[in-house]
Write a protein that holds these residues in place. Sequence first.
Motif, PDB file in Angstrom:
ATOM      1  N   ALA A 134       0.871  -1.257   0.041  1.00 49.72           N
ATOM      2  CA  ALA A 134      -0.040   0.021   0.169  1.00 49.72           C
ATOM      3  C   ALA A 134       0.773   1.227   0.122  1.00 49.72           C
ATOM      4  CB  ALA A 134      -0.724  -0.084   1.260  1.00 49.72           C
ATOM      5  N   ARG A 135       0.460   2.212  -0.795  1.00 50.59           N
ATOM      6  CA  ARG A 135       1.192   3.501  -0.874  1.00 50.59           C
ATOM      7  C   ARG A 135       1.147   4.336   0.640  1.00 50.59           C
ATOM      8  NH1 ARG A 135      -1.213   7.020  -3.823  1.00 50.59           N
ATOM      9  NH2 ARG A 135       0.639   8.370  -3.880  1.00 50.59           N
ATOM     10  N   ARG A 136      -0.213   4.105   1.189  1.00 53.48           N
ATOM     11  CA  ARG A 136      -0.774   4.985   2.517  1.00 53.48           C
ATOM     12  C   ARG A 136      -1.476   3.934   3.262  1.00 53.48           C
ATOM     13  NH1 ARG A 136      -2.265  10.300  -0.208  1.00 53.48           N
ATOM     14  NH2 ARG A 136      -2.861   9.119  -1.745  1.00 53.48           N
ATOM     15  N   VAL A 137      -1.332   3.962   4.539  1.00 50.11           N
ATOM     16  CA  VAL A 137      -2.071   3.191   5.527  1.00 50.11           C
ATOM     17  C   VAL A 137      -2.712   4.013   6.614  1.00 50.11           C
ATOM     18  CG1 VAL A 137      -1.799   1.213   7.238  1.00 50.11           C
ATOM     19  CG2 VAL A 137      -0.575   1.173   5.292  1.00 50.11           C
ATOM     20  N   VAL A 138      -3.968   3.822   6.859  1.00 48.08           N
ATOM     21  CA  VAL A 138      -4.401   4.266   8.043  1.00 48.08           C
ATOM     22  C   VAL A 138      -4.992   3.159   8.994  1.00 48.08           C
ATOM     23  CG1 VAL A 138      -6.657   5.736   8.762  1.00 48.08           C
ATOM     24  CG2 VAL A 138      -5.777   5.820   6.456  1.00 48.08           C
ATOM     25  N   GLU A 356      -1.567  12.498   9.802  1.00 49.59           N
ATOM     26  CA  GLU A 356      -0.373  11.672   9.142  1.00 49.59           C
ATOM     27  C   GLU A 356       0.755  11.682  10.170  1.00 49.59           C
ATOM     28  OE1 GLU A 356       2.169  11.375   5.053  1.00 49.59           O
ATOM     29  OE2 GLU A 356       1.084  13.326   5.585  1.00 49.59           O
ATOM     30  N   SER A 357       1.433  10.885  10.420  1.00 52.32           N
ATOM     31  CA  SER A 357       2.433  10.563  11.682  1.00 52.32           C
ATOM     32  C   SER A 357       3.751  10.982  10.953  1.00 52.32           C
ATOM     33  CB  SER A 357       2.712   9.282  11.771  1.00 52.32           C
ATOM     34  OG  SER A 357       3.061   8.348  11.107  1.00 52.32           O
ATOM     35  N   SER A 358       4.815  10.797  11.773  1.00 56.74           N
ATOM     36  CA  SER A 358       6.134  11.332  11.452  1.00 56.74           C
ATOM     37  C   SER A 358       6.726  10.375  10.071  1.00 56.74           C
ATOM     38  CB  SER A 358       7.257  11.757  12.178  1.00 56.74           C
ATOM     39  OG  SER A 358       7.251  10.190  13.176  1.00 56.74           O
ATOM     40  N   VAL A 359       6.021   9.189   9.961  1.00 58.06           N
ATOM     41  CA  VAL A 359       6.303   8.352   9.104  1.00 58.06           C
ATOM     42  C   VAL A 359       5.520   8.656   7.804  1.00 58.06           C
ATOM     43  CG1 VAL A 359       6.394   5.976   8.294  1.00 58.06           C
ATOM     44  CG2 VAL A 359       7.085   6.434  10.787  1.00 58.06           C
ATOM     45  N   PRO A 360       5.978   9.141   6.753  1.00 53.66           N
ATOM     46  CA  PRO A 360       4.953   9.665   5.665  1.00 53.66           C
ATOM     47  C   PRO A 360       4.243   8.554   4.883  1.00 53.66           C
ATOM     48  CG  PRO A 360       7.335  10.734   5.222  1.00 53.66           C
ATOM     49  CD  PRO A 360       7.356   9.549   6.473  1.00 53.66           C
ATOM     50  N   GLY A 361       2.871   9.040   5.055  1.00 52.84           N
ATOM     51  CA  GLY A 361       1.976   7.898   4.506  1.00 52.84           C
ATOM     52  C   GLY A 361       1.452   6.949   5.393  1.00 52.84           C
ATOM     53  N   LEU A 362       1.534   7.092   6.839  1.00 55.00           N
ATOM     54  CA  LEU A 362       0.957   6.238   7.847  1.00 55.00           C
ATOM     55  C   LEU A 362       0.218   7.058   8.933  1.00 55.00           C
ATOM     56  CD1 LEU A 362       1.044   3.506   9.537  1.00 55.00           C
ATOM     57  CD2 LEU A 362       3.077   4.279  10.629  1.00 55.00           C
ATOM     58  N   TYR A 363      -1.128   7.161   8.689  1.00 51.70           N
ATOM     59  CA  TYR A 363      -2.013   7.804   9.525  1.00 51.70           C
ATOM     60  C   TYR A 363      -2.537   7.064  10.593  1.00 51.70           C
ATOM     61  CZ  TYR A 363      -1.917  10.296   5.231  1.00 51.70           C
ATOM     62  OH  TYR A 363      -1.593  11.090   3.892  1.00 51.70           O
ATOM     63  N   PHE A 364      -2.957   7.682  11.858  1.00 49.15           N
ATOM     64  CA  PHE A 364      -3.661   7.137  12.758  1.00 49.15           C
ATOM     65  C   PHE A 364      -5.160   7.939  13.286  1.00 49.15           C
ATOM     66  CE2 PHE A 364       0.821   5.921  13.490  1.00 49.15           C
ATOM     67  CZ  PHE A 364       0.853   4.807  13.983  1.00 49.15           C
ATOM     68  N   GLY A 366      -8.809   7.834  15.743  1.00 48.25           N
ATOM     69  CA  GLY A 366      -9.569   7.206  16.915  1.00 48.25           C
ATOM     70  C   GLY A 366      -8.635   7.705  18.111  1.00 48.25           C
ATOM     71  N   ALA A 367      -8.370   6.675  19.115  1.00 52.57           N
ATOM     72  CA  ALA A 367      -7.823   7.057  20.359  1.00 52.57           C
ATOM     73  C   ALA A 367      -6.608   7.343  20.362  1.00 52.57           C
ATOM     74  CB  ALA A 367      -8.289   5.868  21.318  1.00 52.57           C
ATOM     75  N   ALA A 368      -5.733   6.743  19.346  1.00 49.79           N
ATOM     76  CA  ALA A 368      -4.557   7.182  19.137  1.00 49.79           C
ATOM     77  C   ALA A 368      -4.189   8.622  18.827  1.00 49.79           C
ATOM     78  CB  ALA A 368      -3.793   6.115  18.114  1.00 49.79           C
ATOM     79  N   ALA A 369      -5.111   9.408  18.234  1.00 46.14           N
ATOM     80  CA  ALA A 369      -5.117  10.578  17.694  1.00 46.14           C
ATOM     81  C   ALA A 369      -5.603  11.704  18.859  1.00 46.14           C
ATOM     82  CB  ALA A 369      -5.860  10.867  16.345  1.00 46.14           C
ATOM     83  N   ALA A 370      -5.989  11.219  20.057  1.00 41.76           N
ATOM     84  CA  ALA A 370      -6.608  12.065  21.021  1.00 41.76           C
ATOM     85  C   ALA A 370      -5.577  13.148  21.302  1.00 41.76           C
ATOM     86  CB  ALA A 370      -7.008  11.256  22.017  1.00 41.76           C
ATOM     87  N   ASN A 371      -4.462  12.838  21.587  1.00 42.11           N
ATOM     88  CA  ASN A 371      -3.369  13.681  22.099  1.00 42.11           C
ATOM     89  C   ASN A 371      -2.996  14.800  21.049  1.00 42.11           C
ATOM     90  OD1 ASN A 371      -3.212  12.634  24.556  1.00 42.11           O
ATOM     91  ND2 ASN A 371      -1.131  11.683  24.230  1.00 42.11           N
ATOM     92  N   ALA A 387     -12.777  11.106   9.354  1.00 40.12           N
ATOM     93  CA  ALA A 387     -13.215  10.635   8.010  1.00 40.12           C
ATOM     94  C   ALA A 387     -12.986  11.661   6.964  1.00 40.12           C
ATOM     95  CB  ALA A 387     -14.484   9.963   8.093  1.00 40.12           C
ATOM     96  N   GLU A 388     -13.672  12.774   7.297  1.00 38.07           N
ATOM     97  CA  GLU A 388     -13.718  14.027   6.286  1.00 38.07           C
ATOM     98  C   GLU A 388     -12.331  14.480   5.991  1.00 38.07           C
ATOM     99  OE1 GLU A 388     -18.335  15.564   7.222  1.00 38.07           O
ATOM    100  OE2 GLU A 388     -16.664  16.723   7.828  1.00 38.07           O
ATOM    101  N   ARG A 389     -11.639  14.638   7.289  1.00 37.10           N
ATOM    102  CA  ARG A 389     -10.416  15.378   6.877  1.00 37.10           C
ATOM    103  C   ARG A 389      -9.189  14.191   6.280  1.00 37.10           C
ATOM    104  NH1 ARG A 389      -8.715  19.916   7.675  1.00 37.10           N
ATOM    105  NH2 ARG A 389      -6.496  20.478   8.048  1.00 37.10           N
ATOM    106  N   VAL A 390      -9.217  13.111   6.797  1.00 36.35           N
ATOM    107  CA  VAL A 390      -8.208  12.035   6.146  1.00 36.35           C
ATOM    108  C   VAL A 390      -8.659  11.900   4.624  1.00 36.35           C
ATOM    109  CG1 VAL A 390      -7.342   9.973   6.196  1.00 36.35           C
ATOM    110  CG2 VAL A 390      -7.774  11.367   8.525  1.00 36.35           C
ATOM    111  N   ALA A 391     -10.041  11.697   4.436  1.00 34.74           N
ATOM    112  CA  ALA A 391     -10.486  11.181   3.015  1.00 34.74           C
ATOM    113  C   ALA A 391     -10.082  12.462   2.179  1.00 34.74           C
ATOM    114  CB  ALA A 391     -11.973  11.048   3.121  1.00 34.74           C
ATOM    115  N   TRP A 392     -10.307  13.497   2.638  1.00 39.85           N
ATOM    116  CA  TRP A 392      -9.919  14.687   1.685  1.00 39.85           C
ATOM    117  C   TRP A 392      -8.509  14.681   1.397  1.00 39.85           C
ATOM    118  CZ3 TRP A 392      -6.401  18.868   2.181  1.00 39.85           C
ATOM    119  CH2 TRP A 392      -6.815  19.887   1.188  1.00 39.85           C
ATOM    120  N   HIS A 393      -7.811  14.565   2.438  1.00 40.86           N
ATOM    121  CA  HIS A 393      -6.112  14.748   2.155  1.00 40.86           C
ATOM    122  C   HIS A 393      -5.683  13.427   1.230  1.00 40.86           C
ATOM    123  CE1 HIS A 393      -2.180  15.610   3.207  1.00 40.86           C
ATOM    124  NE2 HIS A 393      -1.702  14.541   3.534  1.00 40.86           N
ATOM    125  N   LEU A 394      -6.330  12.157   1.558  1.00 35.79           N
ATOM    126  CA  LEU A 394      -6.039  11.065   0.880  1.00 35.79           C
ATOM    127  C   LEU A 394      -6.411  11.172  -0.728  1.00 35.79           C
ATOM    128  CD1 LEU A 394      -6.587   8.141   3.318  1.00 35.79           C
ATOM    129  CD2 LEU A 394      -4.343   9.125   2.860  1.00 35.79           C
TER     130      LEU A 394
END
Length: 397
Positions: A134-138, A356-364, A366-371, A387-394
């Motif tokens: 995969a090019r990108r993973v969520v 998007e995390s510091s690893v390009p193409g790897l997104y988180f 849910g709870a992992a994104a709360a901070n 969903a709206e924000r990540v879908a638009w960016h992808l």
Amino acid sequence: MTVTPVDIAIVGAGPYGLSLAAHLRNGKRSVRIFGSPMHSWSHHMPQGMHLKSEGFASSLYDPEARFTLKAYCAEHTLPYADIGLPVPIETFIAYGREFQRRHVPQVENVQITSLSQTGEHFQLTTAAGETVRARRVVVAAGIVKFAYLPPTLASIPAPMISHSSQHNDLSGFKGRKVAVLGAGASALDIAALLLEAGAEVELVARRRSIPFHDPPNEPRTLLQRLKAPRSGLGTGWRSRMCTDIPLVFHAMPESLRIRAVARHLGPAPCWFVRDAVAGRLPMHLGVSIAGAQSRGGRACLVLNQSGGEDRQLEVDHVIAATGYKAAVSRLSFIDKPVQSRVRTASEAPILNRHFESSVPGLYFVGAAAANSFGPLLRFAFGARFSAERVAWHLTKN
């Protein structure tokens, strides 16, 4: 070895993963989503519980926001109210699965066992042995992998202790003595359902009192609405700001964000659980656990109360409703080399404005994104924003 290419892979099929996949369904990018639909809710939440969130804040999100929980209940003539009528977990699970059938029929009910990276591509291995590039993973892994057990309980053997997320059916505790640790919704829900199942229950909590939420007071006057506006996280301006301006929260200093996530909307059971537990079980409040061990086939807890003598509590089993701590290291399917490249704060991934995390193409999400985006991401209500924000960016990149 056959390697199947795809533009976007989503790991997890709960409210966040399904909502994102629904937003990506008709786009130009190829998408695959892996996981058992609503698995955390159907296998790691006790039968008979009710959601903490109000009906209007308990939906999954298709792009048009048409197939809401309200719409599902109307179709099936099920009781529903935007506010004031607790949602049974069985209704929410059935709704989530119907959402999946209608909006994300391509879900692959298989687990991802490994996520690594080769060059600019990620390589995912499924439990069935397939390799996907995969090019990108969520990562929409939910909260179960983040279940937290305090170190003070480590000396109790596994058969005698468990986390609240490990229980779906509590009928096996009939006739047994159980200590439930915690003062939040999970603890009181578990305690009430254990009593219903015929168990002998004792509650242990550091709080000096149980902070039950009050029942919603509707309709409210204009002044009440101005002083404490309603949001998907409850009433009050702080909660309303968390739901309405998560990007402003993202722009705040890191230390302030982490404190806000830890302190805002802390453990608190709902009003409808009060009657199920009040006067029906011993509550050891304002105590800490000074020691824990097994003795003669039972779990023994040493309870310490400030200014008093230590007490011992012996039970057949301890259920720790001690919450969740998001940590990249607990996502064991992500290979160590990839984990090591994910920048973290308090063990959770540091995300940019597009998740998007510091690893390009790897997104988180849910709870992992709360901070990064606030308490909104700890609840199903946050699935629409992500969903709206990540879908638009992808789809734009």
